[in-house]
Design a protein around this motif. Structure first.
Motif, short mmCIF file in Angstrom:
data_model
loop_
_atom_site.label_atom_id
_atom_site.label_comp_id
_atom_site.label_asym_id
_atom_site.label_seq_id
_atom_site.Cartn_x
_atom_site.Cartn_y
_atom_site.Cartn_z
N ILE A 3 -8.19 11.22 24.69
CA ILE A 3 -8.80 12.54 24.90
C ILE A 3 -8.57 13.44 23.69
CG2 ILE A 3 -8.56 14.69 26.20
CD1 ILE A 3 -10.27 12.76 27.67
N ARG A 4 -7.36 13.34 23.11
CA ARG A 4 -7.02 14.15 21.95
C ARG A 4 -8.00 13.91 20.81
NH1 ARG A 4 -4.18 12.44 17.67
NH2 ARG A 4 -3.58 10.56 18.81
N GLN A 5 -8.41 12.66 20.60
CA GLN A 5 -9.35 12.35 19.53
C GLN A 5 -10.71 13.00 19.77
OE1 GLN A 5 -8.65 8.04 19.98
NE2 GLN A 5 -8.37 7.99 17.74
N LEU A 6 -11.11 13.04 21.04
CA LEU A 6 -12.40 13.67 21.36
C LEU A 6 -12.35 15.17 21.06
CD1 LEU A 6 -13.34 11.93 24.76
CD2 LEU A 6 -13.90 11.25 22.42
N TYR A 7 -11.26 15.82 21.42
CA TYR A 7 -11.11 17.24 21.11
C TYR A 7 -11.15 17.47 19.59
CZ TYR A 7 -9.91 18.94 25.80
OH TYR A 7 -9.95 19.32 27.12
N TYR A 8 -10.49 16.60 18.85
CA TYR A 8 -10.48 16.73 17.39
C TYR A 8 -11.90 16.60 16.83
CZ TYR A 8 -5.35 16.22 17.27
OH TYR A 8 -4.00 16.39 17.43
N PHE A 9 -12.61 15.59 17.28
CA PHE A 9 -13.95 15.35 16.74
C PHE A 9 -14.89 16.50 17.09
CE2 PHE A 9 -18.28 13.72 17.06
CZ PHE A 9 -18.44 13.25 15.76
N ILE A 10 -14.83 16.99 18.32
CA ILE A 10 -15.68 18.10 18.73
C ILE A 10 -15.40 19.33 17.89
CG2 ILE A 10 -16.11 19.74 20.62
CD1 ILE A 10 -15.74 17.35 22.55
N ALA A 11 -14.12 19.58 17.58
CA ALA A 11 -13.76 20.74 16.75
C ALA A 11 -14.39 20.64 15.38
CB ALA A 11 -12.24 20.85 16.64
#
Length: 299
Positions: A3-11
């Protein structure tokens, strides 16, 4: 994938620079770059075009961004639901509904409340297609009872019953004693119809068109209740779902069957396929299906 990676990519996709994204995420820029590169390696895809000062999404990156947003929205919705359950006790059932459902929804809810007496229930009028899609996609409601035909890949609409549309005539109308009507009988009548954006309006206008008749529209309204009151005041005729008017014993208008196979509508139970549906919501939906399949009786 985390999930952390998804937040990073969206940012990064939204901020367009690693510097701004890292600042918003409160992590170092090298850590962010490493995490995104690891994500791309795991997927075997190049998600970002780093050739310019501002980061651009590749075609694959754009697709991944859309999917990641949906996953995060769903994740946060589930998290919020669990937090609310922990803090506020029993879950709620939030239901959007059309006007004509008001005569049978309480019957199903009486069965539901017998099983889940401590559940809070929210009932909201959600009538137009835009409102239904918005409420479901924004997780404002768990499900919607609607006659709208929904062509949306995120929403599933299960047919539950079909209902006829009937004509309403003022109390002193010359055809008040007719056993039934045809569309042509409404040719010159001042006509009351729901406003644009409603499936019932589309169904009615299609029936007029197929009969070669152009309705004399004098009033456009949002709610069936207003249509009924206008008919009672002798302001015109209208066509409404049978389930809405057949239980109104105090009305001073005349309800007439229309001999037209095109004048009926399907009613659906709709929900967002990407939304978490608690067991109690699934139970309500099963009771609705059982009610219309004759497997339960709440009368």
């Amino acid at each position: 994938m985390e999930i952390r990676q998804l937040y990073y990519f969206i940012a990064i996709a939204e901020k367009r620079t690693f510097t701004e994204a890292a600042s918003a995420l409160h992590i170092s820029q090298p850590s962010l770059s490493t995490a995104i590169k690891k994500l791309e390696n795991e997927l075997g895809l190049t998600l970002l075009d780093r050739s310019n000062r501002e980061v651009q999404l590749t075609k694959e990156g754009e697709i991944f961004y859309q999917k990641a947003k949906k996953l995060i929205d769903h994740f946060e919705h589930v998290t919020d639901e669990m937090k609310r359950l922990r803090e506020n006790g029993p879950m709620e059932l939030s239901l959007g509904m059309i006007e004509s459902a008001k005569y049978w929804v309480p019957k199903v809810l009486s069965l539901f409340k017998a099983e889940h007496n401590d559940v809070r229930i929210q009932l909201m009028d959600i009538l137009s297609l835009t409102d239904v899609e918005k409420a479901l996609n924004n997780f404002e409601i768990h499900a919607a009872i609607t006659n709208q035909y929904i062509d949306n890949e995120e929403i599933e609409a299960i047919p539950i019953y079909e209902e006829r549309l009937v004509a309403l005539l003022p109390g002193n109308h010359p055809l008040k004693n007719a056993s039934s009507l045809v569309i042509e009988d409404l040719n010159e009548e001042p006509f009351i119809i729901c406003k644009e954006g409603f499936q019932t309006r589309i169904d009615i206008l299609n029936a007029f068109k197929k009969s070669g008749v152009k309705p004399n529209i004098q009033f456009e309204v949002e709610r069936f209740e207003i249509s009924c009151r206008l008919v009672e005041e002798g302001m015109g005729a209208t066509i409404l779902p049978e389930n809405y008017v057949k239980f109104d014993r105090q009305a001073s208008f005349h309800v007439k069957t229309l001999e037209d196979p095109n004048l009926s509508r399907m009613v659906y139970l709709a929900f967002n396929k990407n939304s978490y549906l608690p067991p109690l919501v699934l139970r309500f939906m099963s009771l609705v299906n059982a009610f219309f399949n004759g497997k339960v009786n709440a009368l």
